[in-house]
Design an enzyme around this catalytic site. Structure first.
Site, short mmCIF file in Angstrom:
data_model
loop_
_atom_site.label_atom_id
_atom_site.label_comp_id
_atom_site.label_asym_id
_atom_site.label_seq_id
_atom_site.Cartn_x
_atom_site.Cartn_y
_atom_site.Cartn_z
N TYR A 77 21.54 -11.02 -13.65
CA TYR A 77 21.59 -10.60 -12.24
C TYR A 77 22.99 -10.76 -11.66
CZ TYR A 77 16.95 -8.97 -11.35
OH TYR A 77 15.83 -8.17 -11.34
N HIS A 119 17.60 -16.12 -11.63
CA HIS A 119 18.16 -14.94 -10.97
C HIS A 119 18.19 -15.09 -9.44
CE1 HIS A 119 17.75 -13.17 -14.83
NE2 HIS A 119 16.56 -12.63 -14.71
N GLN A 130 18.41 -3.17 -6.17
CA GLN A 130 17.89 -2.13 -7.07
C GLN A 130 16.52 -1.70 -6.59
OE1 GLN A 130 17.88 -4.32 -10.77
NE2 GLN A 130 15.86 -5.14 -10.40
N ARG A 146 20.58 -2.45 10.45
CA ARG A 146 19.70 -1.86 11.47
C ARG A 146 20.19 -2.30 12.85
NH1 ARG A 146 13.50 -1.30 10.45
NH2 ARG A 146 14.53 0.10 9.02
C1 BG6 Z 1 14.27 -10.88 -17.02
C2 BG6 Z 1 12.87 -11.38 -16.88
O1 BG6 Z 1 15.17 -11.95 -16.95
O2 BG6 Z 1 14.56 -9.98 -15.96
C3 BG6 Z 1 11.88 -10.23 -16.86
O3 BG6 Z 1 12.59 -12.21 -18.00
C4 BG6 Z 1 12.27 -9.23 -15.80
O4 BG6 Z 1 10.57 -10.71 -16.60
C5 BG6 Z 1 13.71 -8.83 -15.96
O5 BG6 Z 1 11.43 -8.10 -15.95
C6 BG6 Z 1 14.15 -7.95 -14.81
O6 BG6 Z 1 15.46 -7.50 -15.02
P1 BG6 Z 1 15.96 -6.19 -14.29
O7 BG6 Z 1 17.41 -6.15 -14.58
O8 BG6 Z 1 15.19 -5.06 -14.89
O9 BG6 Z 1 15.62 -6.36 -12.84
#
Ligand code: BG6
Ligand code: NDP
Length: 476
Positions: free
Chosen positions: A185, A246, A380, A388
């Site tokens: 992330y 994340h 995303q 706003r």
């Molecule tokens: C991963 C998780 O770290 O991130 C998953 O283990 C999740 O469960 C994924 O689906 C999401 O990543 P992104 O980049 O598709 O939002």
């Protein structure tokens, strides 16, 4: 002169992450001319492939968006896969890694080659691999010239204790400054932009505190389920899967104080300070849920426990809403929340910052006031930032409408938005640690959640049910 040649060793090269993310990211970097001239990629896993079979396998996912011309892309793919090699062996055998070493020596341009070891494997075998690599004498000890670096992917342990054990054991082979803990992330464009948005614009920072901000929420929704990844997910659950890593990273970038300068150590220091001021989460601060039968569009979808990779009686949460409070002068009393769930109504990750109402607003009528401002950062899909604010509705009379100043990346920028893995892998090769998780960040993030995770596990707290495709448990 320091060698620029680099070998990228992907351990677990037969897996999903390697196929869908790592090879495509390396190819994208190659197409942009961002990899050193002397680079080679060595895949390693137990599955048996010849070099050529493996090249065919990875070719199917190499993207052409940096070279849309079909011939140019095909030529690039051919040149790229010629640099990709494959060796099969056992993860816990230094002999297997010596076989790999032999292939590398036969291929690499010189002895002074820098090395990235990318662990694209389940965490349960991280240490077997690290030990086997160490025993095979692969890792350059001084780590400088040529350098050796290791990339590991979250989850880094299941709680503070197991994370500390992993950190300690891995440090016997790779020093902290050789260790790149990947939280992908942090490589996403809008998350990288958070620091710029906050600290390169005059208008936000003076308002970025409890005087002006009413609440902050980070929302992460997936409209898909575990889809066969239950073997991993069921042992971790949503808090360990995305919240502790994340989303706490995102929240710390939103709430941290300004770093003294733009440097990885300065940023990490402020992130850790912020995480350390988050109150330890209690059971009452969390709503847990698990998806049941429901719909994705018009299609019926089965419950979490109906997935073949999930035990029938699993009580692992697929949804969590967590209230957080930050005990510092800037944020005391401001509610922060993180909501995360699989099997929900949409696929979106966004940060919503709600500002307070204008004090003594002259446009309030019988206690009804125009809406307060909101800043939304949509990470995303369809990256966007919108603010706003209240306007007079055109026409007679004094009526109000809230409208968005809308910065959609697709319209605002011509540039291709790189995949997070492209940015992060390039940073590993360049040795830039700004977007990687430090040991101190990891410890602080686990300390926020470890006690409550233990309590949830020990008390076997049953998550609330919610229908697949809904907005989450009713109690939300
Ligand atoms: C991963 C998780 O770290 O991130 C998953 O283990 C999740 O469960 C994924 O689906 C999401 O990543 P992104 O980049 O598709 O939002
Ligand atoms: P996989 O389950 O696909 O595993 C990768 C490879 O490891 C497999 O191809 C297999 O290769 C080997 N392997 C799998 N299970 C075992 C086992 N029990 N014992 C020994 N070897 C095994 O994982 P991913 O590629 O999905 O993920 C790799 C790492 O990245 C994990 O740490 C994961 O948590 C993390 N991650 C993954 C993401 C993704 O999008 N997939 C996103 C974020 C993090 P072989 O049998 O050929 O040896």
């Amino acid at each position: 002169m320091a060698s620029e040649a680099v070998s990228i060793i992907i351990v677990g090269a037969s897996g999903d992450l390697a196929q869908k993310k790592i090879y495509p990211a390396l190819f994208s970097l190659f197409c942009q001319g961002l990899l050193p001239g002397d680079f080679n990629v060595f895949g390693f896993a137990r599955s048996k492939f010849t070099h050529d079979e493996f090249r065919v396998k990875i070719s199917s996912d190499l993207p052409c968006h940096y070279t849309p011309d079909a011939k140019e892309c095909a030529d690039n793919q051919k040149d790229f896969v010629a640099r990709c090699h494959y060796v099969s062996g056992s993860y816990d055998s230094s002999d297997s890694f010596l076989d790999l070493y032999q292939v590398m020596q036969d291929t690499e341009p010189s002895r002074d080659v820098n090395r990235v070891f990318y662990f694209a494997i389940p965490p349960s075998i991280f240490m077997d691999v690290a030990d086997a690599i160490g025993d095979a004498g692969f890792v350059a000890c001084d780590g400088v010239n040529p350098w050796s670096r290791v990339v590991i992917e979250k989850p880094f342990g299941r709680d503070r204790q197991s994370s500390d054990t992993l950190t300690r054991e891995l440090a016997l082979i790779f020093a902290e400054d050789q260790t790149f803990r990947m939280d992908h992330y942090l490589g996403k464009e809008l998350i990288q932009n958070l620091l710029v948005l906050r600290f390169a614009n005059l208008i936000f920072e003076p308002l970025w505190n409890k005087e002006f901000i009413e609440s902050v929420e980070v929302v992460w929704k997936e409209n898909s389920g575990v889809d066969g990844r239950g073997g991993y997910f069921d042992k971790y659950g949503i808090i360990r899967d995305v919240v502790q890593n994340h989303l706490i990273q995102v929240l710390s970038l939103v709430a941290m104080c300004p770093p003294d300068r733009y440097s990885s150590s300065s940023i990490a220091e402020k992130k850790v300070k912020l995480m350390r001021s988050i109150a330890t989460v209690q059971v009452d601060d969390i709503i847990l849920g698990q998806y049941k039968d429901g719909k994705c569009g018009s299609k019926d979808v089965g419950a979490y426990t109906s997935d073949d990779t999930v035990p029938d009686d699993s009580i692992t949460p697929t949804f969590a809403k967590v209230k957080l409070s930050i005990n510092n002068d800037r944020w005391a009393g401001v509610p922060f929340s993180i909501t995360a769930g699989k099997g929900l109504d949409k696929h979106v990750t966004r940060i919503r910052i709600k500002f307070r109402h204008v004090a003594n607003n002259i446009f309030c009528d019988a206690g009804v006031c125009p809406e307060a401002n909101e800043l939304v950062i949509r990470i995303q899909p369809d990256e966007a930032i919108y603010l706003r604010f209240t306007n007079k509705t055109p026409g007679m009379g004094m009526n109000f409408t809230s409208k968005d100043l809308d910065l959609r990346y697709k319209h605002a920028f011509d540039e291709i938005i790189p995949d997070a893995y492209e940015s992060l892998i390039l940073d590993v090769i360049r040795g830039d640690r700004s977007l990687f998780v430090t040991k101190e960040e990891l410890e602080a993030a686990w300390d926020i959640f470890t006690p409550v995770l233990h309590e949830i596990d020990e008390q076997k707290i049953v998550p609330l049910p919610y229908a697949f495709g809904s907005t989450g448990p009713e109690a939300e």
